[in-house]
Motif scaffolding. Structure first.
Motif, PDB file in Angstrom:
ATOM      1  N   GLU A 108       0.833  -1.204   0.000  1.00 48.09           N
ATOM      2  CA  GLU A 108       0.000   0.000   0.000  1.00 48.09           C
ATOM      3  C   GLU A 108       0.872   1.260   0.000  1.00 48.09           C
ATOM      4  O   GLU A 108       0.561   2.243  -0.675  1.00 48.09           O
ATOM      5  CB  GLU A 108      -0.923   0.028   1.220  1.00 48.09           C
ATOM      6  CG  GLU A 108      -2.068  -0.955   1.152  1.00 48.09           C
ATOM      7  CD  GLU A 108      -2.848  -1.009   2.450  1.00 48.09           C
ATOM      8  OE1 GLU A 108      -4.097  -0.896   2.373  1.00 48.09           O
ATOM      9  OE2 GLU A 108      -2.224  -1.148   3.522  1.00 48.09           O
ATOM     10  N   PHE A 109       1.963   1.226   0.759  1.00 45.75           N
ATOM     11  CA  PHE A 109       2.857   2.375   0.820  1.00 45.75           C
ATOM     12  C   PHE A 109       3.502   2.633  -0.532  1.00 45.75           C
ATOM     13  O   PHE A 109       3.578   3.774  -0.992  1.00 45.75           O
ATOM     14  CB  PHE A 109       3.922   2.178   1.892  1.00 45.75           C
ATOM     15  CG  PHE A 109       4.872   3.320   1.999  1.00 45.75           C
ATOM     16  CD1 PHE A 109       4.449   4.558   2.462  1.00 45.75           C
ATOM     17  CD2 PHE A 109       6.193   3.173   1.633  1.00 45.75           C
ATOM     18  CE1 PHE A 109       5.321   5.626   2.555  1.00 45.75           C
ATOM     19  CE2 PHE A 109       7.082   4.236   1.725  1.00 45.75           C
ATOM     20  CZ  PHE A 109       6.645   5.467   2.191  1.00 45.75           C
ATOM     21  N   ILE A 110       3.931   1.585  -1.197  1.00 47.56           N
ATOM     22  CA  ILE A 110       4.542   1.726  -2.522  1.00 47.56           C
ATOM     23  C   ILE A 110       3.532   2.310  -3.507  1.00 47.56           C
ATOM     24  O   ILE A 110       3.856   3.224  -4.276  1.00 47.56           O
ATOM     25  CB  ILE A 110       5.101   0.371  -3.013  1.00 47.56           C
ATOM     26  CG1 ILE A 110       6.315  -0.010  -2.150  1.00 47.56           C
ATOM     27  CG2 ILE A 110       5.469   0.429  -4.490  1.00 47.56           C
ATOM     28  CD1 ILE A 110       6.785  -1.438  -2.334  1.00 47.56           C
ATOM     29  N   ALA A 111       2.290   1.823  -3.459  1.00 44.57           N
ATOM     30  CA  ALA A 111       1.242   2.349  -4.339  1.00 44.57           C
ATOM     31  C   ALA A 111       0.935   3.809  -4.015  1.00 44.57           C
ATOM     32  O   ALA A 111       0.714   4.627  -4.920  1.00 44.57           O
ATOM     33  CB  ALA A 111      -0.018   1.501  -4.218  1.00 44.57           C
ATOM     34  N   LEU A 112       0.941   4.143  -2.753  1.00 41.07           N
ATOM     35  CA  LEU A 112       0.680   5.517  -2.329  1.00 41.07           C
ATOM     36  C   LEU A 112       1.740   6.468  -2.858  1.00 41.07           C
ATOM     37  O   LEU A 112       1.437   7.571  -3.304  1.00 41.07           O
ATOM     38  CB  LEU A 112       0.620   5.582  -0.802  1.00 41.07           C
ATOM     39  CG  LEU A 112       0.230   6.901  -0.170  1.00 41.07           C
ATOM     40  CD1 LEU A 112      -1.181   7.295  -0.596  1.00 41.07           C
ATOM     41  CD2 LEU A 112       0.307   6.798   1.339  1.00 41.07           C
ATOM     42  N   GLN A 113       2.973   6.038  -2.837  1.00 38.91           N
ATOM     43  CA  GLN A 113       4.067   6.880  -3.339  1.00 38.91           C
ATOM     44  C   GLN A 113       3.917   7.167  -4.831  1.00 38.91           C
ATOM     45  O   GLN A 113       4.384   8.191  -5.310  1.00 38.91           O
ATOM     46  CB  GLN A 113       5.413   6.227  -3.070  1.00 38.91           C
ATOM     47  CG  GLN A 113       5.787   6.260  -1.607  1.00 38.91           C
ATOM     48  CD  GLN A 113       7.139   5.628  -1.368  1.00 38.91           C
ATOM     49  OE1 GLN A 113       7.397   4.528  -1.817  1.00 38.91           O
ATOM     50  NE2 GLN A 113       7.988   6.342  -0.663  1.00 38.91           N
ATOM     51  N   ALA A 114       3.268   6.274  -5.564  1.00 36.03           N
ATOM     52  CA  ALA A 114       3.071   6.455  -6.997  1.00 36.03           C
ATOM     53  C   ALA A 114       1.834   7.297  -7.314  1.00 36.03           C
ATOM     54  O   ALA A 114       1.639   7.698  -8.460  1.00 36.03           O
ATOM     55  CB  ALA A 114       2.950   5.096  -7.690  1.00 36.03           C
ATOM     56  N   ASP A 115       1.020   7.589  -6.300  1.00 33.57           N
ATOM     57  CA  ASP A 115      -0.226   8.338  -6.476  1.00 33.57           C
ATOM     58  C   ASP A 115       0.082   9.825  -6.689  1.00 33.57           C
ATOM     59  O   ASP A 115       0.667  10.459  -5.819  1.00 33.57           O
ATOM     60  CB  ASP A 115      -1.113   8.153  -5.243  1.00 33.57           C
ATOM     61  CG  ASP A 115      -2.455   8.843  -5.365  1.00 33.57           C
ATOM     62  OD1 ASP A 115      -2.693   9.554  -6.355  1.00 33.57           O
ATOM     63  OD2 ASP A 115      -3.278   8.663  -4.444  1.00 33.57           O
TER      64      ASP A 115
END
Length: 85
Positions: free
Chosen positions: A69-76
């Motif tokens: 989730e953190f990795i996906a958030l960084q790409a948001d």
């Protein structure tokens, strides 16, 4: 922002994990687990680096999120834009 779970007071960390577990909802598996068991599982995930304590400056809140989730958030883009304001 990631907050190292080791830096939190033990009672604060327990309360944060318990709150997270209670928000997660109902078990749909064959076996139900107690709150204490779920808290222990999440605490182990924090220790293993599979989950992390995350403070959202955008939402002014703290929660537990998975590494994915953190990795996906960084790409948001919306998340990234919050740092440029």
């Amino acid at each position: 922002m990631i907050i190292p779970h080791e830096r939190l007071d033990k009672e604060t960390l327990y309360n944060l994990i318990e709150s997270y577990v209670l928000r997660e909802g109902t078990d749909y598996g064959e076996q139900e687990f107690s709150i204490e068991s779920k808290v222990a599982q999440v605490h182990q995930q924090l220790k293993n680096g599979e989950a992390m304590v995350f403070f959202s400056e955008l939402h002014e809140s703290v929660t537990i999120i998975s590494k994915a989730e953190f990795i996906a958030l960084q790409a948001d883009p919306e998340y990234q834009a919050s740092f440029n304001d």
